[in-house]
Design a protein around this motif. Structure first.
Motif, PDB file in Angstrom:
ATOM      1  N   TYR A 108       0.983  -8.603 -16.717  1.00 52.50           N
ATOM      2  CA  TYR A 108       0.713  -7.658 -17.863  1.00 52.50           C
ATOM      3  C   TYR A 108      -0.314  -6.720 -17.490  1.00 52.50           C
ATOM      4  O   TYR A 108      -1.272  -7.115 -16.773  1.00 52.50           O
ATOM      5  CB  TYR A 108       0.147  -8.864 -19.181  1.00 52.50           C
ATOM      6  CG  TYR A 108       1.123  -9.609 -19.821  1.00 52.50           C
ATOM      7  CD1 TYR A 108       1.472 -10.808 -19.065  1.00 52.50           C
ATOM      8  CD2 TYR A 108       1.604  -9.358 -21.188  1.00 52.50           C
ATOM      9  CE1 TYR A 108       2.360 -11.682 -19.655  1.00 52.50           C
ATOM     10  CE2 TYR A 108       2.313 -10.232 -21.596  1.00 52.50           C
ATOM     11  CZ  TYR A 108       2.918 -11.354 -20.937  1.00 52.50           C
ATOM     12  OH  TYR A 108       3.765 -12.271 -21.847  1.00 52.50           O
ATOM     13  N   GLN A 120      -3.320  -4.400 -19.617  1.00 51.25           N
ATOM     14  CA  GLN A 120      -4.387  -4.118 -20.593  1.00 51.25           C
ATOM     15  C   GLN A 120      -5.066  -3.065 -20.672  1.00 51.25           C
ATOM     16  O   GLN A 120      -5.881  -2.969 -19.770  1.00 51.25           O
ATOM     17  CB  GLN A 120      -5.022  -5.275 -20.950  1.00 51.25           C
ATOM     18  CG  GLN A 120      -5.596  -5.464 -22.374  1.00 51.25           C
ATOM     19  CD  GLN A 120      -6.591  -6.482 -22.818  1.00 51.25           C
ATOM     20  OE1 GLN A 120      -6.938  -7.333 -21.848  1.00 51.25           O
ATOM     21  NE2 GLN A 120      -6.879  -6.881 -23.992  1.00 51.25           N
ATOM     22  N   SER A 180      -9.435  -2.000 -25.643  1.00 47.46           N
ATOM     23  CA  SER A 180      -8.876  -2.298 -27.087  1.00 47.46           C
ATOM     24  C   SER A 180      -7.475  -2.316 -27.414  1.00 47.46           C
ATOM     25  O   SER A 180      -7.177  -1.993 -28.631  1.00 47.46           O
ATOM     26  CB  SER A 180      -9.816  -1.098 -27.815  1.00 47.46           C
ATOM     27  OG  SER A 180     -11.101  -1.145 -27.729  1.00 47.46           O
ATOM     28  N   GLN A 181      -6.908  -2.751 -26.577  1.00 46.23           N
ATOM     29  CA  GLN A 181      -5.379  -3.152 -26.975  1.00 46.23           C
ATOM     30  C   GLN A 181      -4.855  -4.265 -26.456  1.00 46.23           C
ATOM     31  O   GLN A 181      -5.707  -5.139 -25.593  1.00 46.23           O
ATOM     32  CB  GLN A 181      -4.463  -1.936 -26.387  1.00 46.23           C
ATOM     33  CG  GLN A 181      -4.678  -0.485 -26.645  1.00 46.23           C
ATOM     34  CD  GLN A 181      -3.732   0.626 -26.190  1.00 46.23           C
ATOM     35  OE1 GLN A 181      -2.593   0.064 -25.911  1.00 46.23           O
ATOM     36  NE2 GLN A 181      -4.073   1.797 -26.091  1.00 46.23           N
ATOM     37  N   GLY A 182      -3.832  -4.873 -27.021  1.00 46.73           N
ATOM     38  CA  GLY A 182      -3.254  -6.149 -26.464  1.00 46.73           C
ATOM     39  C   GLY A 182      -2.626  -5.984 -25.268  1.00 46.73           C
ATOM     40  O   GLY A 182      -2.234  -4.589 -24.980  1.00 46.73           O
ATOM     41  N   PRO A 183      -2.335  -6.874 -24.349  1.00 47.72           N
ATOM     42  CA  PRO A 183      -1.791  -6.949 -23.071  1.00 47.72           C
ATOM     43  C   PRO A 183      -0.498  -6.441 -23.321  1.00 47.72           C
ATOM     44  O   PRO A 183       0.094  -6.779 -24.337  1.00 47.72           O
ATOM     45  CB  PRO A 183      -1.932  -8.372 -22.473  1.00 47.72           C
ATOM     46  CG  PRO A 183      -3.028  -8.995 -23.181  1.00 47.72           C
ATOM     47  CD  PRO A 183      -3.132  -8.384 -24.487  1.00 47.72           C
ATOM     48  N   PHE A 229       3.487  -6.259 -21.522  1.00 52.41           N
ATOM     49  CA  PHE A 229       4.320  -7.002 -20.307  1.00 52.41           C
ATOM     50  C   PHE A 229       4.796  -5.827 -19.546  1.00 52.41           C
ATOM     51  O   PHE A 229       5.136  -4.532 -19.712  1.00 52.41           O
ATOM     52  CB  PHE A 229       5.588  -7.457 -21.017  1.00 52.41           C
ATOM     53  CG  PHE A 229       6.607  -7.905 -20.093  1.00 52.41           C
ATOM     54  CD1 PHE A 229       7.577  -7.150 -19.471  1.00 52.41           C
ATOM     55  CD2 PHE A 229       6.451  -9.132 -19.562  1.00 52.41           C
ATOM     56  CE1 PHE A 229       8.537  -7.361 -18.534  1.00 52.41           C
ATOM     57  CE2 PHE A 229       7.606  -9.571 -18.391  1.00 52.41           C
ATOM     58  CZ  PHE A 229       8.414  -8.718 -18.264  1.00 52.41           C
ATOM     59  N   TYR A 243      -3.039  -8.756 -15.471  1.00 56.21           N
ATOM     60  CA  TYR A 243      -3.303 -10.194 -15.353  1.00 56.21           C
ATOM     61  C   TYR A 243      -1.908 -10.761 -14.774  1.00 56.21           C
ATOM     62  O   TYR A 243      -0.628 -10.180 -14.927  1.00 56.21           O
ATOM     63  CB  TYR A 243      -3.052 -10.710 -16.968  1.00 56.21           C
ATOM     64  CG  TYR A 243      -4.230 -10.215 -17.579  1.00 56.21           C
ATOM     65  CD1 TYR A 243      -4.442  -9.176 -18.371  1.00 56.21           C
ATOM     66  CD2 TYR A 243      -5.306 -10.916 -17.562  1.00 56.21           C
ATOM     67  CE1 TYR A 243      -5.318  -8.686 -19.233  1.00 56.21           C
ATOM     68  CE2 TYR A 243      -6.707 -10.729 -18.382  1.00 56.21           C
ATOM     69  CZ  TYR A 243      -6.751  -9.612 -19.014  1.00 56.21           C
ATOM     70  OH  TYR A 243      -7.673  -9.190 -19.937  1.00 56.21           O
TER      71      TYR A 243
END
Lengths: 116, 112
Positions: free
Chosen positions: B36, B38, B41-44, B46, B87
């Motif tokens: 992932y 990221q 200030s954002q979500g991870p 894919f 990640y």
């Protein structure tokens, strides 16, 4: 297509106040739902996950709770916030188990919570 | 779920190829490897997923050796916009909790 919503985007709350963060998913049914918290500069900490309505599993003991009153709605709550509850809260969903691959998670925009 | 180990941070320059390696010595037979990305200030998001050998998509390539105890995410010709945290996770849909464990990730910084 599927979309995930979170609100509010930012929140500033005093210590001891209650909390309610909401997450909704559109375009899919019976998703797995997750709540994560991310402290500044850190990785994601899984707080709760749910595989169905009313089914909540807690990963970390704390003063937070989660509920899933509807299939595509996930709520994170607290009765009394602590300073340590500050962070970036992310909601995510994934498809139901059965896909043999690692579940791909789709994240919402997040809520930045500051507890003062 | 298998634990993963990856470098805390990496630096590179625009136009270079970046390779981020992840160790997962205890990977299970059913586990897939997922990466992932990221942004602040954002979500991870894919990036790529694989089981063995090599997987390539429009964003990256994933190299997995035969023993599957490690994997390498390869980003070709990076740009400033590739600055992010990456990640590495392992798991499968057969995991009883359907959960994914995110570690601290690798903070990639791209310089002009």
């Amino acid at each position: 297509s599927q979309t995930i919503h979170q609100w509010p985007a930012t929140l500033v709350q005093p210590v001891g106040s209650p909390l309610s963060l909401e997450c909704t998913v559109e375009g899919t049914s019976n998703p797995n739902l997750y709540w994560y918290r991310q402290a500044a500069g850190r990785g994601l900490q899984l707080l709760f996950y749910s595989v169905g309505i009313g089914q909540i599993s807690s990963e970390v003991p704390q003063n937070l709770s989660a509920s899933r009153p509807q299939d595509r709605q996930f709520i994170l709550s607290s009765k009394k916030l602590l300073l340590s509850d500050s962070g970036f809260y992310l909601c995510a969903w994934s498809k139901v188990e059965g896909d043999h691959r690692g579940p791909e998670q789709f994240f919402g925009p997040g809520t930045r919570l500051t507890v003062l | 779920l298998a634990k993963t180990t990856q470098p805390i941070s990496m630096d590179s320059y625009e136009g270079q190829e970046v390779n981020i390696t992840c160790s997962h010595n205890n990977i299970a037979t059913n586990d897939y490897i997922t990466w992932y990305q990221q942004f602040p200030s954002q979500g991870p998001r894919f990036i790529i997923q694989g089981y063995k050998t090599k997987v390539t998509n429009e964003v990256a390539s994933l190299f997995i050796p035969a023993d599957r105890k490690s994997s390498t995410l390869s980003l070709p010709r990076v740009s400033l916009s590739d600055t992010a945290v990456y990640y590495c996770l392992v798991g499968s849909g057969y995991s009883s909790a359907s959960k994914i464990i995110f570690g601290s990730g690798t903070r990639l910084s791209i310089r002009p």
